[in-house]
Design an enzyme around this catalytic site. Sequence first.
Site, short mmCIF file in Angstrom:
data_model
loop_
_atom_site.label_atom_id
_atom_site.label_comp_id
_atom_site.label_asym_id
_atom_site.label_seq_id
_atom_site.Cartn_x
_atom_site.Cartn_y
_atom_site.Cartn_z
N HIS A 169 7.40 -2.95 13.28
CA HIS A 169 7.97 -3.65 12.12
C HIS A 169 9.36 -3.09 11.83
CE1 HIS A 169 4.15 -5.50 11.54
NE2 HIS A 169 3.54 -4.41 11.10
N ASN A 207 0.81 -1.22 0.00
CA ASN A 207 0.00 0.00 0.00
C ASN A 207 0.84 1.27 0.00
OD1 ASN A 207 -2.36 -1.55 0.09
ND2 ASN A 207 -2.27 -1.69 2.33
N ASN A 210 -4.38 -5.84 3.84
CA ASN A 210 -5.12 -5.04 4.83
C ASN A 210 -6.31 -4.27 4.26
OD1 ASN A 210 -3.26 -5.98 6.69
ND2 ASN A 210 -1.94 -4.19 6.51
#
Length: 356
Positions: A322, A143, A166
């Site tokens: 992350h 994304n 997602n």
Amino acid sequence: MSPCGRARRQTSRGAMAVLAWKFPRTRLPMGASALCVVVLCWLYIFPVYRLPNEKEIVQGVLQQGTAWRRNQTAARAFRKQMEDCCDPAHLFAMTKMNSPMGKSMWYDGEFLYSFTIDNSTYSLFPQATPFQLPLKKCAVVGNGGILKKSGCGRQIDEANFVMRCNLPPLSSEYTKDVGSKSQLVTANPSIIRQRFQNLLWSRKTFVDNMKIYNHSYIYMPAFSMKTGTEPSLRVYYTLSDVGANQTVLFANPNFLRSIGKFWKSRGIHAKRLSTGLFLVSAALGLCEEVAIYGFWPFSVNMHEQPISHHYYDNVLPFSGFHAMPEEFLQLWYLHKIGALRMQLERCEDTSLQPTS
């Protein structure tokens, strides 16, 4: 482990040996000895190194260029690694074959909780992984804001199998850049909680939002965290109750755990891998050809112009959860050796070279 990592460890061991030879042994207090052991173990597991900063990574990519040639040998070799470590063909999703009735399993994101497959969950699983394998040409669409004004929609939709992360927006204002086709879309339980109030009051809104994904599989980590199980099951029952076109697949926690260990052994130390890296890993094991889009976690594009974090908004992720730069460097390496193709420029400006 990288050669550099081995060299650092060998050097540090050699240095400790020299110090032990030069200085006589002294008796340390018990607490100090224990602390030394902890520190040395930490340095052994996580050797000290400096990750390049964003500017250095972008400059490195610019210097190396994005020219690319598919390397079938490299692609097959990495697919074999995925098969050996993680077996995505059989373990990608929970199935009746890999998760029989009565089997006890551990949540992959929590060490203290396990669950047992009973009739209420077993009945939700397909008999086997529902894909005709191997998948031929796969596109994994992240994304990233680098997709905005990329013109990559047509190229993405030309893939045989498109994976997305997602529950991203695919309305008409975005399709020129990200396409409209989907075969598999991930949905984190946190999205169900935050965007759809755990499906307690907004089932119709959720069902309407899912229509954009047509006949996609909705891939959910129901058994990663205990708190994610209930919202994931609600998604299954909601779509099933209305006869929706989408089919829910539950990620196998053993598969997710194996993928995490695989990348940790290659230097990615994060609380959890990103959804994108999980999907790319699966694609590399399931598909003959893999192209990835929107995997650019930096604030400037290839022309060093500012870009948004996502192609649809500029909401930043939680810091430290992350390891996005580390993940990018691993994927960039796979691009450079020809195991996958990473799209970073505008699609109409890219001319692919033939297979080697």
